[in-house]
Design a protein around this motif. Structure first.
Motif, PDB file in Angstrom:
ATOM      1  N   PHE A  14       0.955  -1.305  -0.034  1.00  0.00           N
ATOM      2  CA  PHE A  14      -0.033   0.107  -0.114  1.00  0.00           C
ATOM      3  C   PHE A  14       0.959   1.284   0.047  1.00  0.00           C
ATOM      4  CE2 PHE A  14      -1.558   3.253   3.082  1.00  0.00           C
ATOM      5  CZ  PHE A  14      -2.316   3.992   2.338  1.00  0.00           C
ATOM      6  N   HIS A  15       1.770   1.253   0.834  1.00  0.00           N
ATOM      7  CA  HIS A  15       2.638   2.427   1.059  1.00  0.00           C
ATOM      8  C   HIS A  15       3.391   2.860  -0.160  1.00  0.00           C
ATOM      9  CE1 HIS A  15       6.277   4.973   1.859  1.00  0.00           C
ATOM     10  NE2 HIS A  15       5.293   5.495   2.774  1.00  0.00           N
ATOM     11  N   VAL A  19       2.867   6.045  -2.821  1.00  0.00           N
ATOM     12  CA  VAL A  19       4.155   7.020  -3.253  1.00  0.00           C
ATOM     13  C   VAL A  19       4.077   6.791  -4.730  1.00  0.00           C
ATOM     14  CG1 VAL A  19       6.422   7.334  -3.074  1.00  0.00           C
ATOM     15  CG2 VAL A  19       5.379   6.490  -1.233  1.00  0.00           C
ATOM     16  N   PHE A  22       0.824   8.760  -6.193  1.00  0.00           N
ATOM     17  CA  PHE A  22       0.686  10.254  -5.957  1.00  0.00           C
ATOM     18  C   PHE A  22       1.738  10.852  -6.808  1.00  0.00           C
ATOM     19  CE2 PHE A  22       1.948  14.017  -3.485  1.00  0.00           C
ATOM     20  CZ  PHE A  22       0.700  14.617  -3.440  1.00  0.00           C
ATOM     21  N   ARG A  50      -6.856   0.724   2.540  1.00  0.00           N
ATOM     22  CA  ARG A  50      -6.144   0.882   3.827  1.00  0.00           C
ATOM     23  C   ARG A  50      -6.925   1.278   5.125  1.00  0.00           C
ATOM     24  NH1 ARG A  50      -4.400   0.655   8.157  1.00  0.00           N
ATOM     25  NH2 ARG A  50      -2.252   1.327   8.865  1.00  0.00           N
ATOM     26  N   HIS A  91       3.389   2.771  14.607  1.00  0.00           N
ATOM     27  CA  HIS A  91       3.611   4.081  14.436  1.00  0.00           C
ATOM     28  C   HIS A  91       3.653   5.167  15.912  1.00  0.00           C
ATOM     29  CE1 HIS A  91       2.557   3.616  10.393  1.00  0.00           C
ATOM     30  NE2 HIS A  91       1.418   3.232  10.509  1.00  0.00           N
ATOM     31  N   ILE A  99      -0.145  10.784   9.272  1.00  0.00           N
ATOM     32  CA  ILE A  99      -0.837   9.504   8.325  1.00  0.00           C
ATOM     33  C   ILE A  99      -2.388   9.755   8.238  1.00  0.00           C
ATOM     34  CG2 ILE A  99      -1.472   7.272   8.788  1.00  0.00           C
ATOM     35  CD1 ILE A  99       1.422   6.677   9.883  1.00  0.00           C
ATOM     36  N   VAL A 142       4.139  15.818   2.466  1.00  0.00           N
ATOM     37  CA  VAL A 142       5.013  14.729   2.221  1.00  0.00           C
ATOM     38  C   VAL A 142       6.280  15.057   2.265  1.00  0.00           C
ATOM     39  CG1 VAL A 142       5.832  13.207   0.198  1.00  0.00           C
ATOM     40  CG2 VAL A 142       3.443  13.431   0.406  1.00  0.00           C
ATOM     41  N   HIS A 145       6.608  14.643   6.198  1.00  0.00           N
ATOM     42  CA  HIS A 145       6.563  13.344   6.534  1.00  0.00           C
ATOM     43  C   HIS A 145       7.890  12.707   6.269  1.00  0.00           C
ATOM     44  CE1 HIS A 145       5.519   8.881   6.319  1.00  0.00           C
ATOM     45  NE2 HIS A 145       5.498   8.951   5.064  1.00  0.00           N
ATOM     46  N   LEU A 160      13.684   3.639   9.779  1.00  0.00           N
ATOM     47  CA  LEU A 160      12.336   3.255   9.582  1.00  0.00           C
ATOM     48  C   LEU A 160      11.938   3.005   8.049  1.00  0.00           C
ATOM     49  CD1 LEU A 160      10.789   6.381  11.851  1.00  0.00           C
ATOM     50  CD2 LEU A 160      11.090   3.871  12.520  1.00  0.00           C
ATOM     51  N   LYS A 169      11.444  -3.891  12.082  1.00  0.00           N
ATOM     52  CA  LYS A 169      12.022  -2.754  12.831  1.00  0.00           C
ATOM     53  C   LYS A 169      13.182  -3.373  13.491  1.00  0.00           C
ATOM     54  CE  LYS A 169       8.823   1.017  13.076  1.00  0.00           C
ATOM     55  NZ  LYS A 169       8.079   2.156  13.659  1.00  0.00           N
TER      56      LYS A 169
END
Ligand code: HEM
Ligand code: HEM
Length: 179
Positions: A14-15, A19, A22, A50, A91, A99, A142, A145, A160, A169
């Motif tokens: 999804f992330h 990206v 967009f 999401r 998060h 987010i 963004v 972010h 991250l 992580k």
């Protein structure tokens, strides 16, 4: 270093798809083209999935697990101000605020984009302007972010961006975990 599995494959896919979508619409594609509209709808669909995942997905993907309380936000600001090195497994509270902002602005861009294609709002200036201003707000967000991700990676010693690729992580052993 201790590895913690945090981001499931859906979150990662999804992330990076978000990206790509967009960035393509904001920077590359002709905004008068059909492709622009389809990529825009794909972004909206991704955000829709999401939102669903935020209720039914694994714990670290759930909104309930990272919905930021005022206390948690103040604690993170306190950590930053006093150089206290604590990492969050999911998060962080400030990350969560960003987010929700990003998810909301993506939807609002999609709605105003769709409105421009309808008979009722076609050629209506405030809708076009809203679409454009929302994109600018998203771009500012963004940049913040990414700056925050870089800063927090440096501050906590947890890479991250790598976690958003591998799902894990890696927390240095001398770093405590925040709730
Ligand atoms: C168009 C650009 C971007 C958008 C719209 C965006 C959006 C988002 C969203 C919505 C999330 C929440 C993930 C979820 O739980 O579903 C997120 C998290 C994250 N993003 Fe991005 N992102 C962008 C660019 C980037 C870039 C370039 C990087 C790499 C430097 C990055 C690194 C991260 C990381 C590391 C997280 C997780 C933060 C944490 O550990 O809590 N993002 N991003
Ligand atoms: C990720 C989502 C999107 C981004 C980043 C984005 C970005 C943009 C940008 C930068 C412009 C140019 C604004 C200007 O300078 O006037 C634009 C225009 C436009 N967008 Fe989007 N957009 C998105 C989604 C959508 C969607 C979902 C639709 C419709 C289905 C849409 C339809 C349009 C239309 C009709 C225009 C005006 C084109 C013209 O000047 O004739 N957009 N968009």
């Amino acid at each position: 270093m201790t590895d913690h599995k945090i981001w499931d494959p859906f979150i990662r896919l999804f992330h990076w798809s978000l990206v790509a979508g967009f960035a393509a619409n904001a920077l590359i594609l002709d905004d008068e083209s059909k492709v622009h509209e389809w990529v825009g709808y794909a972004v909206v669909a991704l955000v829709g999935l999401r939102l669903l995942w935020g209720f039914v997905g694994p714990l670290s993907a759930r909104f309930a697990s990272f919905f930021p309380s005022q206390t948690a936000v103040m604690e993170q600001i306190g950590d930053i101000a006093t150089h206290r090195r604590r990492a969050h497994l999911g998060h962080s509270p400030l990350g969560a605020l960003m987010i929700f902002n990003l998810l909301a602005v993506m939807l609002a861009i999609g709605v105003t984009g769709y409105m421009m294609t309808t008979d009722a709002y076609w050629g209506v200036e405030w809708v076009e302007e809203a679409h454009e201003m929302l994109v600018v707000w998203a771009e500012i967000s963004v940049v913040l972010h990414i700056a925050a991700v870089v800063f927090e990676s440096w501050r906590t010693g947890v890479n991250l961006p790598r976690a958003m690729i591998t799902g894990k992580k890696s927390v240095p052993d001398d770093v405590r975990l925040a709730r």
